[in-house]
Design a protein around this motif. Structure first.
Motif, short mmCIF file in Angstrom:
data_model
loop_
_atom_site.label_atom_id
_atom_site.label_comp_id
_atom_site.label_asym_id
_atom_site.label_seq_id
_atom_site.Cartn_x
_atom_site.Cartn_y
_atom_site.Cartn_z
N ARG A 26 1.86 -2.00 4.76
CA ARG A 26 2.44 -2.94 3.67
C ARG A 26 1.34 -3.20 2.52
O ARG A 26 2.06 -3.22 1.39
CB ARG A 26 2.68 -4.32 4.55
CG ARG A 26 4.09 -4.33 5.19
CD ARG A 26 4.47 -5.56 5.64
NE ARG A 26 3.63 -6.33 6.30
CZ ARG A 26 3.33 -6.32 7.63
NH1 ARG A 26 4.08 -5.49 8.32
NH2 ARG A 26 2.35 -7.08 8.18
N GLY A 27 0.32 -3.27 2.66
CA GLY A 27 -0.83 -3.42 1.73
C GLY A 27 -0.82 -2.22 0.92
O GLY A 27 -1.00 -2.15 -0.01
N VAL A 28 -0.98 -1.06 1.56
CA VAL A 28 -1.05 0.28 0.80
C VAL A 28 0.20 0.29 -0.03
O VAL A 28 0.07 0.77 -1.26
CB VAL A 28 -1.15 1.56 1.72
CG1 VAL A 28 -1.16 2.79 0.87
CG2 VAL A 28 -2.39 1.62 2.40
N ALA A 29 1.36 0.03 0.48
CA ALA A 29 2.63 -0.05 -0.47
C ALA A 29 2.67 -0.75 -1.58
O ALA A 29 3.24 -0.45 -2.73
CB ALA A 29 3.73 -0.17 0.47
N ALA A 30 1.99 -1.72 -1.65
CA ALA A 30 1.72 -2.95 -2.77
C ALA A 30 0.59 -2.50 -3.48
O ALA A 30 0.42 -3.45 -4.51
CB ALA A 30 1.72 -4.20 -2.08
N LEU A 55 6.30 6.37 2.93
CA LEU A 55 5.08 6.07 3.68
C LEU A 55 5.21 6.37 5.17
O LEU A 55 4.29 6.33 5.78
CB LEU A 55 4.56 4.74 3.58
CG LEU A 55 3.71 4.88 1.85
CD1 LEU A 55 3.22 3.31 1.68
CD2 LEU A 55 2.58 5.84 1.97
N GLY A 56 6.43 6.52 5.65
CA GLY A 56 6.77 6.44 7.08
C GLY A 56 6.01 7.55 7.86
O GLY A 56 5.50 7.25 8.77
N GLU A 83 -2.67 1.72 -7.36
CA GLU A 83 -3.93 2.66 -6.95
C GLU A 83 -4.11 3.41 -5.96
O GLU A 83 -4.33 4.61 -5.83
CB GLU A 83 -5.06 1.80 -7.63
CG GLU A 83 -6.33 2.82 -7.87
CD GLU A 83 -7.68 1.82 -8.28
OE1 GLU A 83 -8.56 2.37 -8.01
OE2 GLU A 83 -7.34 0.90 -8.83
N LEU A 84 -4.09 2.78 -4.77
CA LEU A 84 -4.39 3.43 -3.51
C LEU A 84 -2.88 4.41 -2.90
O LEU A 84 -3.16 5.14 -2.60
CB LEU A 84 -4.46 2.48 -2.35
CG LEU A 84 -5.00 2.95 -1.13
CD1 LEU A 84 -6.24 3.99 -1.23
CD2 LEU A 84 -5.52 2.02 0.08
N ARG A 85 -1.68 3.61 -3.33
CA ARG A 85 -0.52 4.19 -3.26
C ARG A 85 -0.56 5.73 -3.70
O ARG A 85 -0.01 6.76 -3.38
CB ARG A 85 0.63 3.51 -3.33
CG ARG A 85 1.87 4.03 -3.36
CD ARG A 85 2.48 4.49 -1.70
NE ARG A 85 3.64 4.69 -1.61
CZ ARG A 85 3.81 5.99 -1.70
NH1 ARG A 85 2.96 6.97 -1.60
NH2 ARG A 85 5.12 6.45 -1.24
N ALA A 86 -1.14 5.78 -4.90
CA ALA A 86 -1.25 7.12 -5.55
C ALA A 86 -1.47 8.24 -4.89
O ALA A 86 -1.57 9.28 -5.28
CB ALA A 86 -1.77 6.92 -7.00
N LEU A 87 -2.69 7.85 -3.86
CA LEU A 87 -3.13 8.89 -3.08
C LEU A 87 -2.22 9.61 -1.87
O LEU A 87 -2.57 10.61 -1.55
CB LEU A 87 -4.41 8.48 -2.38
CG LEU A 87 -5.62 8.01 -3.14
CD1 LEU A 87 -6.75 7.46 -2.37
CD2 LEU A 87 -6.21 9.42 -3.96
N PRO A 103 -7.70 17.42 0.25
CA PRO A 103 -7.15 17.78 -0.77
C PRO A 103 -7.02 16.49 -1.87
O PRO A 103 -6.35 16.61 -3.02
CB PRO A 103 -5.58 18.05 -0.47
CG PRO A 103 -5.84 18.57 1.04
CD PRO A 103 -7.15 17.94 1.34
N PHE A 104 -7.16 15.68 -1.44
CA PHE A 104 -7.34 14.00 -2.23
C PHE A 104 -8.50 13.54 -2.74
O PHE A 104 -9.57 13.70 -1.98
CB PHE A 104 -6.51 13.08 -1.17
CG PHE A 104 -5.50 13.53 -0.46
CD1 PHE A 104 -4.11 13.55 -1.28
CD2 PHE A 104 -5.29 13.82 0.64
CE1 PHE A 104 -3.06 14.27 -0.67
CE2 PHE A 104 -4.20 14.36 1.69
CZ PHE A 104 -3.19 14.55 0.68
N ALA A 105 -8.69 13.03 -3.80
CA ALA A 105 -9.77 12.42 -4.24
C ALA A 105 -10.02 11.12 -3.70
O ALA A 105 -9.55 10.19 -4.39
CB ALA A 105 -9.72 12.45 -5.90
#
Length: 139
Positions: free
Chosen positions: A26-30, A43-44, A33-37, A79-81
């Motif tokens: 829930r935090g990541v979805a909101a 996100l399921g 900046e982090l969601r972009a990773l 693969p992710f920065a």
């Protein structure tokens, strides 16, 4: 003599890990900046993978390895920065999720110590120190 209880069982098993990871995502979805990773629109699947990994790591079912093989965390995240800033944002959401589920303080500290170490090990991209960085070292 009985075997010692696993961390997984001691904290309430699957229900606790479902609550923890749901709160975390829930935090990541909101957090744009982090969601972009997270490349997936939904996100399921990431939530399921992370939950399975943590359940296995802490003594629960081995579903993660049965479905995905060895965790190879650094390799899977290459693969992710993953910058220090992304790490700190990730840890902030994990801290919030742990606070929400209210584990016994000793268990909370045990899993938090692991999360901090794991998050630090995932950093693979340097960036200059940024304003607002949090000190997760406990110092």
């Amino acid at each position: 003599m009985s075997e010692p209880q696993s961390f997984y069982d001691a904290v309430g098993g699957a229900e606790t890990f479902h609550r923890l990871i749901a709160a975390f995502y829930r935090g990541v979805a909101a957090d744009p900046e982090l969601r972009a990773l997270y490349p997936e629109e939904d996100l399921g699947p990431a939530e399921v993978r992370f939950r399975m990994f943590l359940e296995q790591y802490w003594g629960g079912p081995r579903t993660y390895s049965e479905q995905r093989g060895h965790p190879r965390l650094r390799m899977r995240h290459m693969p992710f920065a993953v910058t220090p800033r992304a790490r700190d944002r990730w840890l902030g959401h994990m801290r919030d999720a742990l606070d929400e589920i209210k584990l016994d303080p000793d268990r909370d500290q045990e899993i938090w110590t692991y999360m901090v170490a794991a998050a630090h090990s995932m950093v693979n991209t340097d960036e200059p120190q940024y304003p607002g960085a949090i000190d997760v070292s406990g110092n």
